[in-house]
Design a protein around this motif. Sequence first.
Motif, PDB file in Angstrom:
ATOM      1  N   GLN A 195      -2.856   3.592   6.510  1.00 12.95           N
ATOM      2  CA  GLN A 195      -2.945   3.892   7.942  1.00 12.95           C
ATOM      3  C   GLN A 195      -3.392   2.665   8.739  1.00 12.95           C
ATOM      4  O   GLN A 195      -2.833   2.358   9.799  1.00 12.95           O
ATOM      5  CB  GLN A 195      -3.909   5.046   8.192  1.00 12.95           C
ATOM      6  CG  GLN A 195      -3.378   6.388   7.747  1.00 12.95           C
ATOM      7  CD  GLN A 195      -4.400   7.498   7.927  1.00 12.95           C
ATOM      8  OE1 GLN A 195      -5.598   7.256   8.024  1.00 12.95           O
ATOM      9  NE2 GLN A 195      -3.914   8.735   7.969  1.00 12.95           N
ATOM     10  N   LEU A 243      -6.921   7.503  -4.319  1.00 13.57           N
ATOM     11  CA  LEU A 243      -5.921   7.874  -3.308  1.00 13.57           C
ATOM     12  C   LEU A 243      -6.459   7.968  -1.878  1.00 13.57           C
ATOM     13  O   LEU A 243      -5.807   7.449  -0.961  1.00 13.57           O
ATOM     14  CB  LEU A 243      -5.222   9.172  -3.707  1.00 13.57           C
ATOM     15  CG  LEU A 243      -4.093   8.968  -4.705  1.00 13.57           C
ATOM     16  CD1 LEU A 243      -3.630  10.291  -5.282  1.00 13.57           C
ATOM     17  CD2 LEU A 243      -2.935   8.233  -4.047  1.00 13.57           C
ATOM     18  N   ARG A 265      -4.805   5.642   1.022  1.00 15.53           N
ATOM     19  CA  ARG A 265      -4.167   6.253   2.200  1.00 15.53           C
ATOM     20  C   ARG A 265      -4.781   5.722   3.493  1.00 15.53           C
ATOM     21  O   ARG A 265      -4.065   5.486   4.481  1.00 15.53           O
ATOM     22  CB  ARG A 265      -4.271   7.766   2.123  1.00 15.53           C
ATOM     23  CG  ARG A 265      -3.348   8.358   1.058  1.00 15.53           C
ATOM     24  CD  ARG A 265      -3.457   9.867   0.984  1.00 15.53           C
ATOM     25  NE  ARG A 265      -2.570  10.399  -0.026  1.00 15.53           N
ATOM     26  CZ  ARG A 265      -2.942  11.240  -0.982  1.00 15.53           C
ATOM     27  NH1 ARG A 265      -4.198  11.679  -1.039  1.00 15.53           N
ATOM     28  NH2 ARG A 265      -2.075  11.673  -1.865  1.00 15.53           N
ATOM     29  N   GLN A 266      -6.096   5.520   3.497  1.00  9.34           N
ATOM     30  CA  GLN A 266      -6.743   4.919   4.674  1.00  9.34           C
ATOM     31  C   GLN A 266      -6.236   3.498   4.885  1.00  9.34           C
ATOM     32  O   GLN A 266      -5.965   3.093   6.023  1.00  9.34           O
ATOM     33  CB  GLN A 266      -8.255   4.906   4.501  1.00  9.34           C
ATOM     34  CG  GLN A 266      -8.898   6.256   4.606  1.00  9.34           C
ATOM     35  CD  GLN A 266     -10.393   6.206   4.293  1.00  9.34           C
ATOM     36  OE1 GLN A 266     -10.904   5.213   3.754  1.00  9.34           O
ATOM     37  NE2 GLN A 266     -11.104   7.275   4.618  1.00  9.34           N
ATOM     38  N   GLU A 278      -0.340   8.439  -6.775  1.00 11.34           N
ATOM     39  CA  GLU A 278      -0.070   9.880  -6.755  1.00 11.34           C
ATOM     40  C   GLU A 278       0.584  10.314  -8.062  1.00 11.34           C
ATOM     41  O   GLU A 278       0.200  11.336  -8.649  1.00 11.34           O
ATOM     42  CB  GLU A 278       0.847  10.249  -5.575  1.00 11.34           C
ATOM     43  CG  GLU A 278       0.175  10.232  -4.242  1.00 11.34           C
ATOM     44  CD  GLU A 278       1.140  10.416  -3.079  1.00 11.34           C
ATOM     45  OE1 GLU A 278       0.645  10.724  -1.979  1.00 11.34           O
ATOM     46  OE2 GLU A 278       2.372  10.233  -3.246  1.00 11.34           O
ATOM     47  N   VAL A 304       0.264   3.980  -2.947  1.00 15.04           N
ATOM     48  CA  VAL A 304      -0.006   5.403  -2.745  1.00 15.04           C
ATOM     49  C   VAL A 304       0.941   6.221  -3.618  1.00 15.04           C
ATOM     50  O   VAL A 304       0.509   7.144  -4.321  1.00 15.04           O
ATOM     51  CB  VAL A 304       0.114   5.795  -1.252  1.00 15.04           C
ATOM     52  CG1 VAL A 304       0.168   7.310  -1.080  1.00 15.04           C
ATOM     53  CG2 VAL A 304      -1.050   5.210  -0.462  1.00 15.04           C
ATOM     54  N   HIS A 313       0.821  -1.211   0.000  1.00 10.79           N
ATOM     55  CA  HIS A 313       0.000   0.000   0.000  1.00 10.79           C
ATOM     56  C   HIS A 313       0.858   1.265   0.000  1.00 10.79           C
ATOM     57  O   HIS A 313       0.469   2.282  -0.581  1.00 10.79           O
ATOM     58  CB  HIS A 313      -1.005  -0.010   1.149  1.00 10.79           C
ATOM     59  CG  HIS A 313      -2.221  -0.792   0.830  1.00 10.79           C
ATOM     60  ND1 HIS A 313      -2.315  -2.147   1.066  1.00 10.79           N
ATOM     61  CD2 HIS A 313      -3.390  -0.430   0.244  1.00 10.79           C
ATOM     62  CE1 HIS A 313      -3.497  -2.577   0.648  1.00 10.79           C
ATOM     63  NE2 HIS A 313      -4.165  -1.549   0.147  1.00 10.79           N
TER      64      HIS A 313
END
Length: 191
Positions: free
Chosen positions: A170, A162, A166-167, A143, A139, A135
Motif C-alpha cells: 500500500q 503477510l 500488504r502494508q 500467501e 504478497v 512487494h
Amino acid sequence: MRARFAISVVAAACVTATSLPVAASGAATPAPTGTAVSAQDRAFLNQAAQGAQFEVATGRLAANRAASAAVQSFGRRMVTDHGKELQQLQSLDQTLGVTLSSTPGTDQRNLTAIWTSVRGGAFDCSYAPAIYAAHGMDVHVFEQEAEHADNAQVRQFAAAQLPVLRQHLQLASKNLGNLNCAAPAPAATPS
C-alpha cells in the motif's frame, strides 16, 4: 531514456520476485510432519532471506538517496521491518536446521549496484516502481506459502509476514503517485 531505465529496473525486480517458489495449487504432495523441511519450503525460506536482505540494503539507499520524503521514509521502514523478518528467519534457521543464504541474489545485487549510482528523482523513479512490483509478488508468494507450505512453522512464518507485506504494498503504491523524476538529489549526509 529515464522511462526505459525505470522499466528495465522494474522488469529485473519482477524477474527476481518471480524466482520465488510458489506452491503448486492442487498438488497432491503429502505434508511432512514434525520439523521436516521440504525442498520447496527450504527454497522459500532461502528466497525470503535473500529478499529481506535486499530490502534492508536498498531501504538504506532509499533513505539516503531518494528526493521524496515519502520514499526516504519508506526506505527506513524497509530497514526496520525486513530487519525484523531477517531475525525471525535466523530463528527459524536454528529451529529447523536450515542454512539460509547470507547475501541477496545476483539480480538483487545488480539492482543494488544500479541504485548505488543514482540519486534524487532518478532514484525515486527507478526504486519505487521496482519495489512496488517486488512487494506485489511477495504478497502472492507469501500467501501461497502460508496456505501450502509443508512445514507448520514455515506456514506460520509466511502468514505472520503477510500483514506487513500488504502494508508495504500500500505504501509503495502511494509512492508511485507522487514521483518527480526531475527532483534534485538530497544533500549528502555525513557518514
